[in-house]
Design a protein around this motif. Structure first.
Motif, short mmCIF file in Angstrom:
data_model
loop_
_atom_site.label_atom_id
_atom_site.label_comp_id
_atom_site.label_asym_id
_atom_site.label_seq_id
_atom_site.Cartn_x
_atom_site.Cartn_y
_atom_site.Cartn_z
N UNK A 4 0.84 -1.20 0.00
CA UNK A 4 0.00 0.00 0.00
C UNK A 4 0.88 1.24 0.00
N UNK A 5 1.88 1.27 0.86
CA UNK A 5 2.81 2.41 0.90
C UNK A 5 3.64 2.51 -0.37
N UNK A 6 4.05 1.37 -0.90
CA UNK A 6 4.81 1.37 -2.14
C UNK A 6 3.98 1.95 -3.28
N UNK A 7 2.73 1.53 -3.41
CA UNK A 7 1.85 2.05 -4.45
C UNK A 7 1.64 3.56 -4.29
N UNK A 8 1.50 4.00 -3.05
CA UNK A 8 1.37 5.44 -2.78
C UNK A 8 2.63 6.18 -3.24
N UNK A 9 3.80 5.63 -2.93
CA UNK A 9 5.06 6.23 -3.36
C UNK A 9 5.18 6.29 -4.86
N UNK A 10 4.73 5.24 -5.54
CA UNK A 10 4.78 5.21 -7.00
C UNK A 10 3.87 6.29 -7.59
N UNK A 11 2.67 6.44 -7.04
CA UNK A 11 1.77 7.50 -7.51
C UNK A 11 2.41 8.88 -7.33
N UNK A 12 3.06 9.08 -6.20
CA UNK A 12 3.72 10.36 -5.94
C UNK A 12 4.87 10.60 -6.93
N UNK A 13 5.65 9.57 -7.21
CA UNK A 13 6.74 9.69 -8.19
C UNK A 13 6.19 10.02 -9.58
N UNK A 14 5.11 9.36 -9.96
CA UNK A 14 4.52 9.61 -11.27
C UNK A 14 4.02 11.05 -11.39
N UNK A 15 3.43 11.57 -10.29
CA UNK A 15 2.98 12.97 -10.30
C UNK A 15 4.16 13.93 -10.35
#
Length: 118
Positions: A4-15
């Motif tokens: 869950x935290x990893x997916x959140x981090x990936x979304x933030x990186x993509x933004x």
């Protein structure tokens, strides 16, 4: 919680880096799928956790002190029916199935490379 935290981090990186392609590959999820559907994928369902090349017998056919190639180890007759080669690595066929899961079955987002279906 980790994913869950990893997916959140990936979304933030993509933004933060819209020009970059940030890919996620769910290797563990693909591995679990392989275990769950082992028989229909052509693997020996009775030996899912058994290393093809190893020593020690039992549930895993694995002893850290006697890895594949050491004295007293043996190789199974049909490695293409096993998932684990030596208790650490997958067999060649299992890696092929893993690649199929990651590249064509939705376990990577976005798919790192787009291959034509055969």
């Amino acid at each position: 919680m980790h994913n869950v935290l990893l997916q959140q981090g990936i979304r933030e990186l993509r933004r933060s880096y819209p020009e970059a392609t940030v890919a996620y590959a769910d290797y563990f999820g693909a591995y679990v799928r392989m275990l769950e559907r082992a028989r229909e994928m052509g693997f020996d369902g009775a030996a899912l956790t058994n290393a093809c090349c190893g020593a020690g017998g039992g549930k895993y056919n694995f002893e850290m002190e006697r890895m594949c190639g050491a004295g007293g180890t043996a190789v199974c007759a049909r490695p293409e029916e096993r998932i684990s080669w030596d208790g650490v690595h997958l067999t060649q066929r299992a890696y092929s199935v893993m690649a199929e899961l990651l590249y064509h079955k939705g376990f990577a987002s976005p798919a790192p490379v787009r291959f034509p279906h055969q």
